[in-house]
Design a protein around this motif. Structure first.
Motif, short mmCIF file in Angstrom:
data_model
loop_
_atom_site.label_atom_id
_atom_site.label_comp_id
_atom_site.label_asym_id
_atom_site.label_seq_id
_atom_site.Cartn_x
_atom_site.Cartn_y
_atom_site.Cartn_z
N VAL A 74 -1.33 5.87 12.76
CA VAL A 74 -0.75 6.69 11.70
C VAL A 74 -1.84 7.00 10.69
O VAL A 74 -2.04 6.28 9.70
N ILE A 75 -2.59 8.08 10.91
CA ILE A 75 -3.75 8.38 10.07
C ILE A 75 -3.41 9.46 9.04
O ILE A 75 -3.81 10.62 9.15
N HIS A 76 -2.63 9.04 8.04
CA HIS A 76 -2.20 9.93 6.97
C HIS A 76 -2.35 9.22 5.63
O HIS A 76 -2.53 8.00 5.57
N TYR A 77 -2.25 9.99 4.56
CA TYR A 77 -2.26 9.40 3.23
C TYR A 77 -0.90 8.76 2.92
O TYR A 77 0.11 9.09 3.55
N GLY A 78 -0.90 7.85 1.95
CA GLY A 78 0.32 7.11 1.65
C GLY A 78 0.72 7.18 0.19
O GLY A 78 -0.09 7.47 -0.70
N ILE A 79 1.98 6.90 -0.05
CA ILE A 79 2.54 6.85 -1.40
C ILE A 79 2.63 5.39 -1.83
O ILE A 79 3.38 4.59 -1.24
N TYR A 80 1.83 5.04 -2.82
CA TYR A 80 1.77 3.67 -3.33
C TYR A 80 2.69 3.53 -4.53
O TYR A 80 2.28 3.65 -5.67
N ASP A 81 3.97 3.25 -4.23
CA ASP A 81 4.93 3.06 -5.32
C ASP A 81 4.94 1.63 -5.82
O ASP A 81 5.66 1.28 -6.75
N ASP A 82 4.11 0.79 -5.18
CA ASP A 82 3.93 -0.61 -5.59
C ASP A 82 2.49 -0.97 -5.25
O ASP A 82 2.04 -0.76 -4.12
N GLU A 83 1.76 -1.50 -6.21
CA GLU A 83 0.33 -1.76 -6.00
C GLU A 83 0.07 -2.84 -4.95
O GLU A 83 -1.05 -2.97 -4.46
N HIS A 84 1.10 -3.59 -4.58
CA HIS A 84 0.91 -4.69 -3.64
C HIS A 84 1.21 -4.30 -2.19
O HIS A 84 1.01 -5.12 -1.30
N ILE A 85 1.69 -3.10 -1.94
CA ILE A 85 2.05 -2.74 -0.58
C ILE A 85 0.80 -2.43 0.25
O ILE A 85 -0.27 -2.12 -0.28
N THR A 86 0.94 -2.50 1.56
CA THR A 86 -0.17 -2.23 2.47
C THR A 86 -0.32 -0.73 2.70
O THR A 86 0.56 0.07 2.35
N MET A 87 -1.44 -0.35 3.31
CA MET A 87 -1.65 1.05 3.67
C MET A 87 -0.55 1.52 4.63
O MET A 87 -0.05 2.65 4.51
N THR A 88 -0.18 0.67 5.57
CA THR A 88 0.86 1.03 6.53
C THR A 88 2.18 1.30 5.83
O THR A 88 2.88 2.29 6.13
N GLN A 89 2.55 0.47 4.88
CA GLN A 89 3.79 0.67 4.13
C GLN A 89 3.73 1.95 3.29
O GLN A 89 4.71 2.69 3.20
N ALA A 90 2.57 2.21 2.68
CA ALA A 90 2.42 3.41 1.86
C ALA A 90 2.53 4.67 2.71
O ALA A 90 3.14 5.66 2.29
N THR A 91 1.93 4.64 3.89
CA THR A 91 1.99 5.81 4.77
C THR A 91 3.43 6.05 5.22
O THR A 91 3.88 7.19 5.28
N GLU A 92 4.13 4.97 5.55
CA GLU A 92 5.54 5.15 5.94
C GLU A 92 6.34 5.71 4.77
O GLU A 92 7.27 6.51 4.96
N ASN A 93 6.02 5.30 3.54
CA ASN A 93 6.69 5.88 2.37
C ASN A 93 6.55 7.39 2.35
O ASN A 93 7.52 8.11 2.09
#
Length: 283
Positions: A32-51
């Motif tokens: 999953v090579i996309h940018y992510g939404i970091y709605d929490d500073e503690h989440i991972t890149m994978t979680q941010a991308t799924e967001n």
């Protein structure tokens, strides 16, 4: 027809170096090579991308009463990260078009392992001029951070319009040029990315309207962009030795690291922005 620009894109995502680099530095070890939404500073890149992917799907679903789609086209699908998410979330058939054959092969292999191969179709080629036989075939067309590679964006958007069914929906996210960005400033991005035509959000809105789309919306995700750059820069440092051992050249790592250092130094939203767009083809 394969153009020099297409060859540059294929080189950027080459299986020997580029694909390994992006999987580690942008995909957090996933396809999953996309940018992510970091709605929490503690989440991972994978979680941010799924967001980000989940939020883009929510934008698509707002256009349909039954909250479902049956045949989706993912343009610039890469190794299929978004397509696999969409197949599992919607149960729709997902057609993926990508310029890199190795991306499609990886997409098919992962789809098989996930048990969703019956929902995934792949095609190798450019999304800038979609096949005529696809006209009116899709109820949703989707793209994440791929349209930046299109050389003729107006023509690409018109091609998307033709491939949609009447009342079909188009959603995409993309990296954009800030309205007053110095033209030379974005060169640091182009030095490591096959991008030849930049667009601002306002230009995209005008082109979508000119192509015939209606109910057009722009959603500004720029506040999350800097954190993406910082996370990618950290990944390069932490994965440098491993990536070099896998065949990623040192000069590629250094060029990308220097580019990210420059981007991180820009005040947010002054050179690059990030956003999502949603619209539909009228009946």
């Amino acid at each position: 027809m394969t153009t020099e620009h297409h060859r540059n894109i294929q080189a950027q995502y080459s299986p020997q170096a580029g694909a390994r680099f992006y999987r580690a530095v942008m995909g957090d070890g996933t396809p999953v090579i996309h940018y992510g939404i970091y709605d929490d500073e503690h989440i991972t890149m994978t979680q941010a991308t799924e967001n980000a992917t989940r939020k883009l799907l929510a934008l698509a679903l707002q256009y349909v009463d039954n909250k479902s789609y049956s045949h989706i086209l993912d343009i610039g699908a890469g190794p299929g990260g978004s397509a696999h998410f969409l197949a599992k979330e919607t149960g729709a058939v997902i057609t993926c078009i990508d310029l890199c054959e190795h991306h499609n092969q990886e997409n098919e292999s992962i789809s098989q392992s996930l048990g969703i191969a019956h929902l995934i179709r792949t095609r190798t080629g450019s999304f800038e001029q979609l096949p005529a036989e696809w006209n009116g075939q899709f109820d949703l067309i989707w793209s994440q951070e791929a349209l930046c590679h299109a050389q003729e964006k107006s023509a690409t958007l018109r091609s998307v319009w033709h491939a949609l069914q009447p009342r079909g929906v188009f959603v995409f996210s993309d990296i954009l040029l800030a309205p007053n960005a110095p033209p030379q400033a974005a060169e640091t991005f182009c030095q490591v990315n096959a991008v030849t035509q930049w667009c601002t959000a306002e230009q995209y809105l005008r082109m979508l309207e000119s192509a015939g789309f209606s109910e057009i919306e722009h959603h500004n995700w720029t506040p999350f962009l800097q954190e993406n750059f910082r996370r990618m820069r950290d990944k390069i440092e932490h994965s440098r030795e491993k990536l070099m051992a896998e065949g990623v050249p040192l000069d590629m790592l250094e060029r990308f690291a220097n580019s990210l250092d420059t981007r991180i130094g820009w005040p947010p939203g002054t050179v690059l922005t990030w956003g999502a767009f949603s619209c539909r083809r009228p009946s």
